[in-house]
Write an enzyme that holds these catalytic residues in place. Structure first.
Site, PDB file in Angstrom:
ATOM      1  CG  HIS A  96      62.684  93.734  53.991  1.00 55.64           C
ATOM      2  ND1 HIS A  96      63.567  93.016  53.212  1.00 55.64           N
ATOM      3  CD2 HIS A  96      62.609  93.073  55.183  1.00 55.64           C
ATOM      4  CE1 HIS A  96      64.011  91.970  53.890  1.00 55.64           C
ATOM      5  NE2 HIS A  96      63.454  91.980  55.101  1.00 55.64           N
ATOM      6  CD  GLU A  97      60.158  93.733  58.085  1.00 52.16           C
ATOM      7  OE1 GLU A  97      59.648  92.604  58.221  1.00 52.16           O
ATOM      8  OE2 GLU A  97      61.380  93.934  58.232  1.00 52.16           O
ATOM      9  CG  HIS A 100      59.399  89.135  55.550  1.00 51.12           C
ATOM     10  ND1 HIS A 100      60.202  88.138  55.023  1.00 51.12           N
ATOM     11  CD2 HIS A 100      60.239  90.026  56.148  1.00 51.12           C
ATOM     12  CE1 HIS A 100      61.474  88.424  55.292  1.00 51.12           C
ATOM     13  NE2 HIS A 100      61.525  89.561  55.964  1.00 51.12           N
ATOM     14  CG  HIS A 104      52.317  84.007  55.897  1.00 52.49           C
ATOM     15  ND1 HIS A 104      51.591  84.550  56.924  1.00 52.49           N
ATOM     16  CD2 HIS A 104      52.164  82.655  56.019  1.00 52.49           C
ATOM     17  CE1 HIS A 104      51.039  83.584  57.640  1.00 52.49           C
ATOM     18  NE2 HIS A 104      51.368  82.430  57.104  1.00 52.49           N
TER      19      HIS A 104
END
Length: 225
Positions: A96-97, A100, A104
């Site tokens: 999940h991270e 991100h 980006h």
């Protein structure tokens, strides 16, 4: 007081339920080892490298569930249990991270908007409630109105956060299976962990919207007097 309870209590209960689900699902699937035996750090690293993000470090952070990706520093940080954990839950959170970080890289618009809104959201969350309280106590509609506008900035931030988090979880699921990090039969645990985490963001948004509605209700009542 009645309108306050009517607006705030349901969101409070939703938040408590969301936290309970996170705790329950994390507790359960943190004990289920992933088949390949990868740590959260290895999972994140594999995903980042697959997307050409070799320069994004995966670092260990302090605190339980302190996992996050920092766009300004281009760094992915995982809590100790996730960083070293070899569980299905650790893999899901790490992915999940990493999602991100991919957002980006690709210039995902809601993430850019959320990053830009951080300063104003912090100001609104810090000053808004206090100014609303003073405006209500002093019976000053103008002051209360300023507080409402400031707090609205925080509410907008919580709403922008929803598509950012949902999209990161969708990416996580696709990346985990697409790169063979987890097998299909392991995704049930990942889904439950990520869905529970997503519910906490929904609860935060609902709470912020209901609180803003209460402040607006006070403003309307005060303006009529």
């Amino acid at each position: 007081m009645g309108i306050y309870i009517l607006l705030i209590l349901p969101s409070l209960l939703l938040g408590l339920w969301a936290q309970a689900r996170v705790k329950r699902n994390m507790g359960k699937y943190s004990k289920v080892a992933n088949i390949r035996g990868l740590t959260g750090e290895q999972t994140a690293r594999q995903i980042l490298d697959s997307q050409g993000l070799y320069d994004v470090p995966v670092e260990e952070s302090r605190g339980w569930l302190s996992d996050h990706y920092h766009p300004g520093q281009r760094a992915l940080r995982l809590s100790r249990d996730v960083f070293h954990g070899r569980s299905v839950a650790a893999a899901g959170i790490a992915a999940h991270e990493a999602g991100h970080a991919v957002q980006h890289q690709q210039g995902y618009a809601p993430l850019r908007l959320r990053s830009a809104a951080v300063p104003t959201a912090n100001i609104g969350g810090w000053l808004g409630p206090g100014i609303c309280f003073l405006g209500a106590i002093m019976q000053t509609p103008e002051l209360l109105g300023v507080g409402v506008v400031l707090f609205a900035l925080t509410t907008v931030f919580t709403l922008i956060t929803l598509p950012v988090e949902f999209n990161a979880s969708t990416r996580a699921r696709q990346l985990l299976v697409g790169h063979g990090i987890l097998y299909a039969e392991e995704m049930e645990g990942v889904n439950k962990v990520l869905n529970a985490a997503a519910l906490t963001y929904v609860a935060a948004a609902v709470s912020s919207v209901m609180t803003l509605a209460y402040y607006a209700f006070l403003l309307v009542g005060l303006s009529r007097d």
